[in-house]
Design a protein around this motif. Structure first.
Motif, PDB file in Angstrom:
ATOM      1  N   GLY A  48       0.702  -1.268  -0.195  1.00 11.30           N
ATOM      2  CA  GLY A  48      -0.019  -0.031   0.008  1.00 11.30           C
ATOM      3  C   GLY A  48       0.715   1.133   0.026  1.00 11.30           C
ATOM      4  N   THR A  49       1.975   1.303   1.013  1.00 13.30           N
ATOM      5  CA  THR A  49       2.622   2.494   0.864  1.00 13.30           C
ATOM      6  C   THR A  49       3.433   2.573  -0.241  1.00 13.30           C
ATOM      7  OG1 THR A  49       3.040   2.029   3.297  1.00 13.30           O
ATOM      8  CG2 THR A  49       4.451   3.592   2.182  1.00 13.30           C
ATOM      9  N   LEU A  50       4.080   1.619  -1.136  1.00 13.04           N
ATOM     10  CA  LEU A  50       4.566   1.766  -2.324  1.00 13.04           C
ATOM     11  C   LEU A  50       3.653   2.254  -3.422  1.00 13.04           C
ATOM     12  CD1 LEU A  50       6.394  -1.818  -2.822  1.00 13.04           C
ATOM     13  CD2 LEU A  50       7.519   0.415  -3.061  1.00 13.04           C
ATOM     14  N   GLY A  51       2.400   1.899  -3.425  1.00 13.68           N
ATOM     15  CA  GLY A  51       1.614   2.499  -4.243  1.00 13.68           C
ATOM     16  C   GLY A  51       1.267   3.974  -3.916  1.00 13.68           C
ATOM     17  N   PHE A 100      -1.177  -2.641  -3.501  1.00 16.20           N
ATOM     18  CA  PHE A 100      -0.596  -1.539  -4.268  1.00 16.20           C
ATOM     19  C   PHE A 100      -1.481  -0.553  -4.858  1.00 16.20           C
ATOM     20  CE2 PHE A 100       1.440   0.047  -8.138  1.00 16.20           C
ATOM     21  CZ  PHE A 100       2.400   0.564  -7.927  1.00 16.20           C
ATOM     22  N   THR A 101      -2.408  -1.197  -5.426  1.00 14.21           N
ATOM     23  CA  THR A 101      -3.522  -0.323  -6.070  1.00 14.21           C
ATOM     24  C   THR A 101      -4.227   0.485  -5.670  1.00 14.21           C
ATOM     25  OG1 THR A 101      -3.637  -2.141  -8.062  1.00 14.21           O
ATOM     26  CG2 THR A 101      -5.388  -0.414  -8.114  1.00 14.21           C
ATOM     27  N   ALA A 102      -4.927   0.002  -4.404  1.00 15.51           N
ATOM     28  CA  ALA A 102      -5.389   0.816  -3.387  1.00 15.51           C
ATOM     29  C   ALA A 102      -4.646   2.139  -2.929  1.00 15.51           C
ATOM     30  CB  ALA A 102      -6.022   0.038  -2.262  1.00 15.51           C
ATOM     31  N   GLY A 103      -3.372   1.623  -2.279  1.00 14.56           N
ATOM     32  CA  GLY A 103      -2.435   2.909  -1.942  1.00 14.56           C
ATOM     33  C   GLY A 103      -2.172   3.816  -3.209  1.00 14.56           C
ATOM     34  N   ALA A 104      -2.030   3.452  -4.325  1.00 13.25           N
ATOM     35  CA  ALA A 104      -1.715   4.566  -5.391  1.00 13.25           C
ATOM     36  C   ALA A 104      -3.207   5.551  -5.620  1.00 13.25           C
ATOM     37  CB  ALA A 104      -1.628   3.742  -6.927  1.00 13.25           C
ATOM     38  N   ALA A 105      -4.222   4.805  -5.335  1.00  8.12           N
ATOM     39  CA  ALA A 105      -5.388   5.442  -5.337  1.00  8.12           C
ATOM     40  C   ALA A 105      -5.454   6.627  -4.436  1.00  8.12           C
ATOM     41  CB  ALA A 105      -6.768   4.577  -5.406  1.00  8.12           C
ATOM     42  N   GLY A 106      -5.248   6.232  -3.288  1.00  3.28           N
ATOM     43  CA  GLY A 106      -5.164   7.254  -2.236  1.00  3.28           C
ATOM     44  C   GLY A 106      -4.163   8.185  -2.198  1.00  3.28           C
ATOM     45  N   GLY A 107      -3.122   7.936  -2.921  1.00  2.40           N
ATOM     46  CA  GLY A 107      -1.861   8.960  -3.264  1.00  2.40           C
ATOM     47  C   GLY A 107      -2.296   9.888  -3.949  1.00  2.40           C
ATOM     48  N   LEU A 108      -3.248   9.961  -4.939  1.00  2.60           N
ATOM     49  CA  LEU A 108      -3.816  10.984  -5.890  1.00  2.60           C
ATOM     50  C   LEU A 108      -4.339  12.130  -5.081  1.00  2.60           C
ATOM     51  CD1 LEU A 108      -5.597   8.851  -8.634  1.00  2.60           C
ATOM     52  CD2 LEU A 108      -3.327  10.068  -8.692  1.00  2.60           C
TER      53      LEU A 108
END
Length: 426
Positions: A48-51, A100-108
């Motif tokens: 998650g953090t990577l994403g 990873f995908t869920a983390g990337a969505a939050g990073g946006l």
């Protein structure tokens, strides 16, 4: 009114993050056993953090191109989709891909929301938001682990993993509604160099050294030369990305950012593995391990509520971080007794409560930097630290949990030393 909505949205999002964190950490021993991934802990906890960090260089561009509404829609779809992939995974790599995908969505949305807070909220209100955000960990710390275990017992870990979805979505809707119609900082203008991955002016390839290096550590599979090269790449990327003077502990905000990075590596790494440490090394039940997991954030939240009533310059970040370092050292080398672990980790949370509000304020206060730069710097510092702590700690824990916690204690002690230089120059 919009500033209040923004503040409430940020606090709500922190509550959502707390719920998600406790669910993930509580379920970690069960997920690792079910997926046969006890020797791949870094893969399970760092996805998650990577994403999140991979998404940060793209956040400004996406928000400028799509606007807040469409970005929210895309982020929501990818967040839910990622969690569904993780919840239905049969192998560790699929679980990590979903996280990873869920983390990337939050990073946006992370950089946009926090940069808006720095632009629009004065210093006093920002400090109150930090304190309230810390308090949002109190209720999840008290009931989150027990509720997660009850749901896991009733429906299995896969359904329990999906439980935080409604509260996470509610928090994200609040933040976006508060800043709807406001262009991202820097959109359509160029008022200074881009200092971070989410500034929105241009994509800096150096930002990708950090997740690439962390991924190498996670995927090294015990091949230590590969892990070492990955760690060096991540550190090099961190030094290049943070403001000038951070690596040299220049007095003021740079030293505070260095301390924030080291804090993330030590505390986030230790907290992410505490249930595994207690069940494997202490031989206690998962229910007791979950009680220890909740002790630190509960103490952190309660302490922050008291500490932030004092003037910022009277706070003691260095002493607080030193206390957390000592508590982590006790987990690494102290008596393997449940009561010892419970008291030690609660004291570790007290230390964070003493340190974090003042450290965060010092890291986000400056006279020459833009709000987006400050937002990017503090997000980068804490996120990079947490990512490296999870990746490196997970890799070390596959061989020795004691070595992993000893390393976390050293990182926190280094954070305490850096924090001694964090007061702003007079």
């Amino acid at each position: 009114m919009s500033n209040r909505r923004l503040a409430v949205g940020i606090v709500a999002l922190e509550f959502a993050a707390a719920v998600s964190t406790f669910v993930g950490s509580t379920l970690l021993p069960i997920v690792a056993a079910d997926l046969g991934a006890r020797d791949r802990l870094g893969l399970l906890i760092a996805g998650g953090t990577l994403g999140l960090f991979v998404a940060m260089p793209l956040a400004g561009t996406v928000l400028r191109g799509l606007g807040a509404g469409r970005t929210l829609a895309a982020g929501t779809a990818f967040y839910v989709g990622g969690l569904v992939v993780a919840a239905t995974a049969q192998q560790a790599w699929a679980f990590a891909l979903g996280r990873f995908t869920a983390g990337a969505a939050g990073g946006l949305l992370a950089v946009f929301g926090i940069s808006a807070a720095i632009r629009r909220l004065d210093e006093r209100l920002r400090l109150k938001v930090v304190a309230a955000s810390s308090a949002m960990w109190i209720l999840p710390a008290m009931v989150g682990p027990a509720a997660t275990l009850a749901l896991e017992h009733a429906a299995g870990w896969r359904w329990a993993l999906l439980a935080p979805v409604p509260v996470v979505l509610a928090g994200r809707f609040l933040v976006v509604s508060a800043v709807r119609g406001e262009p991202p900082s820097g959109a359509g203008r160029d008022d200074g160099p881009d200092d971070g991955p989410g500034d929105g002016q241009r994509l800096r390839p150096v930002a990708l050294l950090i997740p690439a290096g962390a991924a190498a550590v996670v995927l090294a599979g015990g091949v230590w030369p590969v892990a070492a090269v990955g760690a060096l790449a991540a550190v090099a990327g961190t030094i290049a990305l943070l403001p000038a003077g951070t690596a040299r502990l220049r007095r003021g905000a740079p030293a505070a950012l260095a301390a924030m990075t080291l804090f993330g590596a030590g505390y986030v790494g230790a907290d992410s593995l505490v249930t595994v440490l207690l069940t494997d090394e202490y031989g206690v039940s998962l229910a007791r391990a979950a009680a220890v997991l909740g002790a630190a954030p509960l103490a952190w939240g309660l302490t922050s509520l008291v500490v932030t009533r004092l003037a910022p310059e009277r706070q003691v970040p260095a002493a607080g971080l030193a206390l957390t370092a000592a508590a982590t050292a006790v987990l690494a080398a102290g008596p393997r007794e449940f009561a010892v672990a419970l008291v030690a980790w609660a004291l570790g949370g007290v230390g964070v409560g003493l340190a974090y509000p003042g450290l965060y304020l010092r890291a986000t206060t400056g006279t020459s930097a833009r709000a987006a730069q400050l937002a990017t710097a503090v997000i980068t510092a804490e996120t990079v630290g947490g990512l490296l702590g999870q990746a490196g700690g997970g890799a070390l824990a596959s061989t020795s949990l004691t070595a992993a916690y000893g390393t976390f204690a050293v990182m926190l002690a280094a954070a305490a030393l850096a924090a001694t230089r964090s007061p702003r120059p007079r």
